[in-house]
Motif scaffolding. Structure first.
Motif, PDB file in Angstrom:
ATOM      1  N   SER A  11       0.892  -1.148  -0.075  1.00 57.05           N
ATOM      2  CA  SER A  11      -0.165   0.031   0.025  1.00 57.05           C
ATOM      3  C   SER A  11       1.018   1.240  -0.016  1.00 57.05           C
ATOM      4  N   LEU A  12       1.734   1.192   0.820  1.00 57.57           N
ATOM      5  CA  LEU A  12       2.843   2.419   0.939  1.00 57.57           C
ATOM      6  C   LEU A  12       3.645   2.606  -0.627  1.00 57.57           C
ATOM      7  N   ARG A  13       3.956   1.451  -1.215  1.00 60.37           N
ATOM      8  CA  ARG A  13       4.380   1.583  -2.783  1.00 60.37           C
ATOM      9  C   ARG A  13       3.467   2.358  -3.549  1.00 60.37           C
ATOM     10  N   GLN A  14       2.210   1.837  -3.439  1.00 59.82           N
ATOM     11  CA  GLN A  14       1.024   2.416  -4.319  1.00 59.82           C
ATOM     12  C   GLN A  14       0.911   3.542  -4.142  1.00 59.82           C
ATOM     13  N   ARG A  15       1.052   4.335  -3.018  1.00 57.30           N
ATOM     14  CA  ARG A  15       0.599   5.691  -2.533  1.00 57.30           C
ATOM     15  C   ARG A  15       1.881   6.625  -2.912  1.00 57.30           C
ATOM     16  N   LEU A  16       3.008   5.947  -2.874  1.00 59.05           N
ATOM     17  CA  LEU A  16       4.049   6.490  -3.187  1.00 59.05           C
ATOM     18  C   LEU A  16       4.288   7.073  -4.700  1.00 59.05           C
ATOM     19  N   GLY A  17       3.518   5.926  -5.401  1.00 62.35           N
ATOM     20  CA  GLY A  17       3.747   6.076  -6.904  1.00 62.35           C
ATOM     21  C   GLY A  17       2.843   7.319  -7.527  1.00 62.35           C
ATOM     22  N   ARG A  18       2.125   8.158  -6.609  1.00 60.25           N
ATOM     23  CA  ARG A  18       1.351   9.116  -6.928  1.00 60.25           C
ATOM     24  C   ARG A  18       2.201  10.129  -7.000  1.00 60.25           C
ATOM     25  N   SER A  19       3.357  10.318  -6.306  1.00 60.35           N
ATOM     26  CA  SER A  19       4.448  11.312  -6.223  1.00 60.35           C
ATOM     27  C   SER A  19       5.509  11.447  -7.278  1.00 60.35           C
TER      28      SER A  19
END
Length: 706
Positions: free
Chosen positions: A335-343
């Motif tokens: 989930s952290l990886r998915q979120r980071l992919g937004r930036s």
């Protein structure tokens, strides 16, 4: 145009059309194009003029985004693109049904609706199907919705009597073999797996620590500054100061926190006479309000920060944001990886991640777990695993009986009736529910008959019963999943609030709610009510229960963080201080070589394993009459003498690997999925044991403790 590595490697296997393919690549690196450039080339071939492609998405919003992108890609190619979900008009859906060609963008629930409402036409609708593309593949694996999708894919191929190449797209897959097995269980070894070699952009990372202190109860001088108290207000101050004037995503861990932080930050804008830059976004908001927030962040003329749950974790196109803020322990590494992919999605821009972690103030009366600063240590462990490119493997196991009920009712609707043998062969023997044997299937049919969900006609056909017909005819039937059951919490006549529960709760166990510790007096699974009384003992450390079920690898990495001496460069001064305190407490308690810790009336088992094993161990201990609770970093056993504990542990060892089914029978709140309330306790226990417990793993840990 230069193709990226995954796009180049996907061309040959997709054009060949004789194998399944998984494309795993970071967010915004062209996964969709990797699949659809060769697919569109195939659709342009003369022999494929009337062919169709099924694109399955977990989100309506993602369908809307992909529709815009696909239309641009396909407009000049004269390939029709059809979005299909609840907001699409009947006339547009009818246009596709009359001529099912081109690319159909759809959710699993809408595929289910096609089977139920157009059952006899399904072979014609999918007759010329060339490919099935599944976006955000990781979001389906191991869930009831994923089981529904597997069943639907098999039923499509059964209806048209041939196999269709399946293409899975994902940014984060922790175990490619499990993902391949999910995509097509019987031929996982033949799946072509394409993992992008792209290294991704620069990462800038900061973890800020906060100590949640009691407020001052005495006046201070006018010239004196109010000392920091580590509260949400202080976190809000930093968010406002750091993020205002730019576009960012802020991820707290609950809808309640989303509302609290967006309100706090909006008020700060008003106090300073500034236009609002902070918008909430979560699943309970009305569709219009969610879309308003999405449109606001796409409009680059004004800075916009969205405070959101996982609703903005996946591929909805909101453009690039400057940074990501995570408040609290991340739900998972994936989930952290998915979120980071937004930036940092623009070329040359870094991905920026700020994490805000609260720990309670340690006092002379604090318990050992509070001194170990587990929120901080778990987050450091998860960041380290993220940097190593490790992600949780998809969940496996489980019978998925709730979804089996839905698929049986759907099958009856599709064919207007079906024999028990046909249903078993299609759903179980050759379908998605191969863990369900013949006897269990018969028991399930008998149970559903008693509940009036199904009935058997004189010619042997299974038909909808009175209640089953009502269920299937309601629009809510198409979804196989439901949110965790909300239990009402009562103390005396007073309602404390509601709590979603998907973990076992037993009478006399401990529960934390509203910042207090409670003892469970009664669990009414039918009425969804838990009766509580205040528990004696000191205040426990802060567990918000939002981080989800933790994997074994994360707890092992936590142990490594405790035992090593190095200090991660991404910690701020307060986080470094908290890490030092945690390691000092770890050493003082001799936890590097001690697995049983006795402190007053409490005994703690430190196993350094994930929640599946810890929950199993808790059930084993409770089977011996002990009051045990899983607090993540350790299992707490209350009011037991060392001799009695040793006696119970030896007895469990002597009995060997426990029967997970028998352990599950003692769990009161097993009914967590949509149709679980129609199942007998025997069926529920079998399902719960298969999905929530790891008996062999727990016994292995118990052996190592002794």
């Amino acid at each position: 145009m230069t193709l990226r590595d995954a796009q180049e490697r996907a061309i040959a296997p997709i054009l060949a059309g004789n194998t399944d393919v998984i494309i795993a690549a970071a967010t915004a690196t062209g996964k969709t194009e990797a699949a659809f450039l060769p697919i569109c080339s195939k659709l342009l071939a003369k022999e494929c003029q009337n062919a169709s492609v099924l694109y399955i998405s977990p989100l309506k919003a993602l369908i809307n985004d992909q529709f815009s992108r696909m239309e641009q890609l396909c407009e000049r190619l004269d390939i029709p693109v059809h979005p299909w979900h609840g907001d699409v008009s009947v006339s547009k859906k009818g246009k596709f049904l009359k001529k099912p060609t081109g690319i159909l963008l759809i959710t699993p629930e809408s595929v289910e609706a096609l089977f139920v409402n157009h059952g006899s036409a399904v072979p014609q609708i999918f007759n010329n199907l060339l490919y099935i593309v599944i976006d955000e593949l990781h979001s389906f694996i191991g869930s009831e919705r994923g089981q529904q999708l597997q069943s639907l894919l098999h039923r499509i191929e059964f209806a048209i009597k041939r196999k269709i190449p399946r293409i899975g797209l994902s940014a984060t897959i922790g175990d490619m073999h499990l993902a391949s097995r999910f995509l097509r269980p019987e031929t996982e070894a033949k799946t072509v797996i394409i993992v992008s070699n792209a290294t991704g952009q620069e990462l800038q990372l900061l973890l800020r620590g906060y100590v949640n202190k009691a407020p001052l109860l005495h006046p201070i001088e006018e010239t004196e500054e109010v000392p920091p108290d580590g509260s949400s207000l202080e976190i809000g101050e930093d968010l406002f100061k750091t993020l205002r004037g730019k576009s960012n995503l802020i991820f707290p861990n609950s809808r309640e926190q989303v509302e609290n932080f967006s309100d706090l930050l909006r008020n700060k804008c008003e106090e300073q006479h500034l236009p609002n830059e902070f918008w909430p976004h979560h699943g309970n908001l009305a569709k219009g309000l969610r879309e308003e927030a999405e449109a606001a962040i796409k409009d680059k003329s004004h800075p916009v920060n969205i405070v959101c749950t996982s609703t903005l974790e996946m591929g909805i196109d909101i453009g690039s944001v400057i940074s990501i803020a995570q408040i609290g322990v991340p739900p998972s590494v994936a989930s952290l990886r998915q979120r980071l992919g937004r930036s940092g999605r623009k070329d040359g821009d870094p991905a920026i991640l700020r994490i805000y972690i609260q720990e309670n103030e340690v006092t002379i009366s604090s318990k050992p777990l509070a001194c170990l600063r587990s929120n901080l240590i778990q987050t450091i462990a998860m960041v380290r695993l993220l940097l190593e490119k490790w992600y949780e493997p998809p969940p496996s196991g489980g019978l998925h009986l709730s979804t089996m009920v839905q698929q049986l009712l759907s099958l009856i609707a599709q064919y207007g009736g079906i024999t028990a043998v046909q249903a078993y062969n299609l759903l179980c023997k050759n379908g998605a529910f191969q863990e369900i044997g013949q006897q269990m299937f018969v028991d399930l049919l008998r149970t559903l008959g008693n509940q009036r969900l199904i009935m058997q006609a004189s010619d042997g056909l299974l038909l909808h019963g009175q209640l089953g017909e009502r269920i299937v005819n309601h629009y809510s039937f198409y979804a196989a999943f439901t949110t965790p059951e909300e239990y009402r919490l009562l103390t005396g006549d007073r309602t404390l609030g509601t709590l979603p529960l998907d973990r076992p709760v037993e009478v006399n166990s401990l529960l934390i709610f509203g910042g207090r510790r409670w003892t469970v007096l009664d669990v009414d699974a039918q009425k969804k009510v838990i009766s509580l009384k205040p528990a004696t003992g000191k205040k426990l450390p802060q567990f918000d229960g939002q981080a989800g079920r933790v994997h074994d690898q994360i707890r092992k990495e936590m142990f490594a963080v405790y035992t090593e001496k190095g200090i991660p460069i991404f910690l701020d001064a307060q986080a470094k201080e908290l890490l030092g305190e945690a390691r000092e407490a770890f050493d003082r308690l001799s936890l590097s070589n001690k697995k049983i810790l006795i402190q007053g009336n409490e005994t703690y088992l430190f196993c350094w394993m994930g929640d599946k094993i810890l929950d199993t161990l808790v059930a084993m201990l409770r089977s011996k009459g002990l009051t045990a609770n899983n607090y993540g970093i350790a299992i707490e056993i209350s009011s037991v003498s060392p001799n009695k504990l040793q006696s119970c542990l030896r007895a469990l060892l002597k009995e060997g690997v426990p029967d997970a089914y028998e352990l599950a029978r003692s769990v009161a709140n097993k009914a967590t999925e949509k149709y679980d309330n129609f199942l007998t306790d025997e069926l529920l226990s079998a399902d719960y044991a298969a999905s929530k417990f790891d008996a062999e793993g727990a016994f292995k840990v118990l052996t190592s403790i002794m």
